[in-house]
Design a protein around this motif. Structure first.
Motif, PDB file in Angstrom:
ATOM      1  N   SER A 183      36.092  35.950  47.296  1.00  0.00           N
ATOM      2  CA  SER A 183      34.854  36.702  47.033  1.00  0.00           C
ATOM      3  C   SER A 183      35.112  38.196  46.893  1.00  0.00           C
ATOM      4  O   SER A 183      34.327  38.905  46.276  1.00  0.00           O
ATOM      5  N   LYS A 184      36.215  38.690  47.439  1.00  0.00           N
ATOM      6  CA  LYS A 184      36.549  40.119  47.379  1.00  0.00           C
ATOM      7  C   LYS A 184      37.388  40.479  46.159  1.00  0.00           C
ATOM      8  O   LYS A 184      37.618  41.652  45.890  1.00  0.00           O
ATOM      9  N   LYS A 185      37.859  39.481  45.432  1.00  0.00           N
ATOM     10  CA  LYS A 185      38.695  39.715  44.249  1.00  0.00           C
ATOM     11  C   LYS A 185      37.852  40.276  43.113  1.00  0.00           C
ATOM     12  O   LYS A 185      36.638  40.146  43.094  1.00  0.00           O
ATOM     13  N   LYS A 186      38.527  40.852  42.168  1.00  0.00           N
ATOM     14  CA  LYS A 186      37.873  41.408  40.981  1.00  0.00           C
ATOM     15  C   LYS A 186      38.379  40.681  39.736  1.00  0.00           C
ATOM     16  O   LYS A 186      39.468  40.106  39.733  1.00  0.00           O
ATOM     17  N   GLY A 187      37.590  40.719  38.707  1.00  0.00           N
ATOM     18  CA  GLY A 187      37.992  40.237  37.394  1.00  0.00           C
ATOM     19  C   GLY A 187      38.344  38.768  37.327  1.00  0.00           C
ATOM     20  O   GLY A 187      37.650  37.909  37.867  1.00  0.00           O
ATOM     21  N   VAL A 188      39.479  38.485  36.683  1.00  0.00           N
ATOM     22  CA  VAL A 188      39.882  37.118  36.397  1.00  0.00           C
ATOM     23  C   VAL A 188      40.170  36.331  37.684  1.00  0.00           C
ATOM     24  O   VAL A 188      39.921  35.129  37.740  1.00  0.00           O
ATOM     25  N   TYR A 189      40.668  36.982  38.724  1.00  0.00           N
ATOM     26  CA  TYR A 189      40.949  36.284  39.981  1.00  0.00           C
ATOM     27  C   TYR A 189      39.664  35.754  40.620  1.00  0.00           C
ATOM     28  O   TYR A 189      39.642  34.668  41.171  1.00  0.00           O
ATOM     29  N   LYS A 190      38.611  36.553  40.544  1.00  0.00           N
ATOM     30  CA  LYS A 190      37.322  36.099  41.077  1.00  0.00           C
ATOM     31  C   LYS A 190      36.791  34.931  40.253  1.00  0.00           C
ATOM     32  O   LYS A 190      36.271  33.964  40.800  1.00  0.00           O
ATOM     33  N   THR A 191      36.950  35.010  38.950  1.00  0.00           N
ATOM     34  CA  THR A 191      36.505  33.929  38.065  1.00  0.00           C
ATOM     35  C   THR A 191      37.283  32.644  38.333  1.00  0.00           C
ATOM     36  O   THR A 191      36.709  31.560  38.423  1.00  0.00           O
TER      37      THR A 191
END
Length: 163
Positions: free
Chosen positions: A31-39
């Motif tokens: 949940s704290k990741k950004k961009g493609v990692y969150k996706t």
């Protein structure tokens, strides 16, 4: 060192608690990741929500701030608001609600080494100090000083400064 392996050791042999914290930590990190990692992590977050919220009855959003060695016993009926802040070594039992008293109200901040009994409500913009035990069936709507035992509806201090 505070890592997941050590956290699981601190929790002990509580299988449900260990399973919950492993799943929560992974979903929380995603949940704290950004961009493609969150996706890419979206499927795991959906799995977390379905499994814990709908099947196991543990409604704790993966964005909630939860400290080290959080332990869930018999998590059925457990509801914790995403805005609640929980310290280290907190134990919570079934049918417990921790959150705001009304839609726009503040949520509790819970200290370290807090033991929360079953069927407890902790609501409002309040602070629960360190080393507190909250008796089963309590309704906590006011701050609780550290090193106390509280119980009742509304909760009252029944043993101040215990250690």
């Amino acid at each position: 060192m505070k890592n997941l392996y050590n956290e699981l050791e601190a929790i002990g042999s509580n299988t449900k608690g260990r399973f919950f914290i492993k799943s929560f930590r992974k979903s929380n990190a995603i949940s704290k990741k950004k961009g493609v990692y969150k996706t890419l992590g979206l499927l795991y977050r959906i799995y977390y929500k379905i499994l814990f919220n709908y099947l196991l009855g543990i409604d704790i959003p993966d964005t909630t701030e939860i400290g080290y060695a959080f332990n869930v016993f018999h998590g059925q009926g457990l509801v914790i608001s995403k805005d609640t802040v929980i310290g280290d070594y907190v134990t919570v039992r079934q049918n417990t609600t921790i959150g705001n008293a009304h839609a726009e109200g503040g949520c509790p901040t819970i200290g370290n080494f807090v033991n929360i009994g079953a069927n407890t409500c902790i609501i409002g913009n309040i602070t629960i100090g360190d080393n507190v035990t909250i008796g089963a069936g309590s309704v906590v709507v006011k701050d609780v000083m550290p090193n106390s035992v509280v119980a009742g509806n509304p909760a009252k201090i029944i043993h101040p400064n215990y250690t």
